[in-house]
Design an enzyme around this catalytic site. Sequence first.
Site, PDB file in Angstrom:
ATOM      1  N   GLY A 303      45.947  51.389  27.390  1.00 43.10           N
ATOM      2  CA  GLY A 303      45.973  51.954  28.577  1.00 43.10           C
ATOM      3  C   GLY A 303      45.011  53.383  28.695  1.00 43.10           C
ATOM      4  O   GLY A 303      44.027  53.466  28.163  1.00 43.10           O
ATOM      5  N   SER A 304      45.699  54.294  29.239  1.00 40.82           N
ATOM      6  CA  SER A 304      45.027  55.641  29.773  1.00 40.82           C
ATOM      7  C   SER A 304      44.511  56.339  28.364  1.00 40.82           C
ATOM      8  O   SER A 304      43.728  57.401  28.510  1.00 40.82           O
ATOM      9  CB  SER A 304      45.685  56.372  30.531  1.00 40.82           C
ATOM     10  OG  SER A 304      45.964  55.771  31.897  1.00 40.82           O
ATOM     11  N   VAL A 305      45.335  56.004  27.311  1.00 42.55           N
ATOM     12  CA  VAL A 305      44.989  56.991  26.011  1.00 42.55           C
ATOM     13  C   VAL A 305      43.426  56.695  25.842  1.00 42.55           C
ATOM     14  O   VAL A 305      42.845  57.473  25.222  1.00 42.55           O
ATOM     15  CB  VAL A 305      45.698  56.248  24.917  1.00 42.55           C
ATOM     16  CG1 VAL A 305      45.213  56.793  23.549  1.00 42.55           C
ATOM     17  CG2 VAL A 305      47.208  56.688  25.034  1.00 42.55           C
TER      18      VAL A 305
END
Length: 582
Positions: A303-305
């Site tokens: 995801g946004s990592v």
Amino acid sequence: MIKKRIIIILTMIQLGILALAGRLVQLQLVSTESFHGVNLIEASVAQRTEQLVIDNGRGMFVARNGEPLTYEYIPTLVLFPFLKKMDWPIDQIATIVSIRKETIKRQLETAKGPIILHDGQQPIQLQPWQMERINDLCIPGVIAVHKQYELKQKYAQHVIGLLGENEKLLKERYGDRKLSQKTKIGVSGLQSSFDEFLIPDGETKLLYHVDARGEPLFGMDVKYTEQANPFYPITVQTTIDRTLQQRVEQIVAQHGMQKGAVVLLDVKTNDVLALASAPAIDERDPYKDGAMENKALLPQVPGSVFKVVVAAAALEHGLIHGQTFNCDQKINGEPEEKKRGMRTFEDSFAISCNRTFGELGKQLIAIDKNVFETYAQKLGLLPRVGWEGDVYHFPSFRPLHEEKKGNIWGDERDKHIPLAVAQTSIGQKDVRVSPLAVANMMATIARGGEAKQVRIVQKMMYKDGTTFFAFDEKRLTMDSLRKETVDELQQLLQLVVTHPEGTGRSFQSLPYAVAGKSGTAQTGKNDVVNKWFAGYFPADRPKYALVVVQLETTSSAAVTNSIFADIVHATYELEQKGRYQE
């Protein structure tokens, strides 16, 4: 007629004698070590020998400061059963060990073999002076020794791994090497990686021979046997901090995380201080619910990592200045439920605006089709990050051999599809990276941009404590980000926590200032997500990189942030007590 019968009978007798002789040859000469799965030599010796194994001969694992992780050695008192039939100075022994002689007698009366003297449920632990006095008495069948015990408290089971009896695997690994079929070998974790170095050369034991009635065959002499090689067994010194590992495992259990992983690294050395995977291993049924898998080493949807990679590439390509992004829209142009308006790049990173990174990703791919791979490697995220090198006759030896490679693209053609590029830019589609790799990325940024391999083992030592092999720190890649880029990434990661709308603002009250990035990754199963928080602390003088990911949960049920916060608290408390030494 009678003569013929006699000849037949004699022939049958001769055939019977030959068959019996053949069977004896098979038992005594041919199949002595493998007769229907039984080692006849071992069985024969065991039948006429009373023995107590002091040390199984397998090498052991210790923590970074030397505390045991697999076995401990307890100074104990061994008593042989023939003592109950002889007159011996039991009063002296009772006085030395401070225990009633009736207790000693009672334990000897029920003994069918050598015993360890117990006080209640626990073996009596002797002091050095007690061991010396007992052994100076030279009483047959009374011996003070350091006996090996398996630790009751299990530490880092996914890291250390499990042992098991596997005759087929034993033969595959060691061929015709003379090992008992019951020899336990490593089947997972470091036990498997280092099995060649740890495999026992022989047990250390106390023994004496007995006759059919169990009486000593050659007098009262008890023999002490040990491995012939004085340098073995080998001890593997890991990088694990045992106290931190224990606290991390307790915190994960307290919050009831059913599936996920935690990785805590020392920023300076890039050593693993603690690593936990959920669910925990139940040794009675280790494969239940996939517990044997070390989730920290397996690629997961980030995801946004992954936006950290896109941010680094955008900064180095000069795409940031003067741009604002419409965070009222999704990556496909549809309206977002939560209106956030036009945002700067910095704001977008702090609040994790998908539209911003979808747009930047498309701009970057238009410049360079391999831009994501390039910057993921510079940040120490790909392909594998665990220590790798030549160790004697093992080329490309990998202590964390179960670590799998990460991946960004499932199909190269997706680089030409705008929506696929946008999805990849926010860590979805086919992006997969392990929690260990994400922790390494955070440590790389915290350290100033130098990407190193992650160490889990410091060295292997001979029995006398001298170094057999040292696992030196190693660079993962020589291709690094510009210092200015790393500085800006550090500021962005701090902004995630300090920004009033930042996705990490709940960490503002922690005893250490935290920098990091959250991630909520869709897994394709309705509302099921992977919930991440990856970062480092203290933000102004980084010492620890920490990643917590809860897999296959829902946003409302996720305990990721709570676990992250509690580990920061625990680390702070241990430092205040002076427990953790740099």
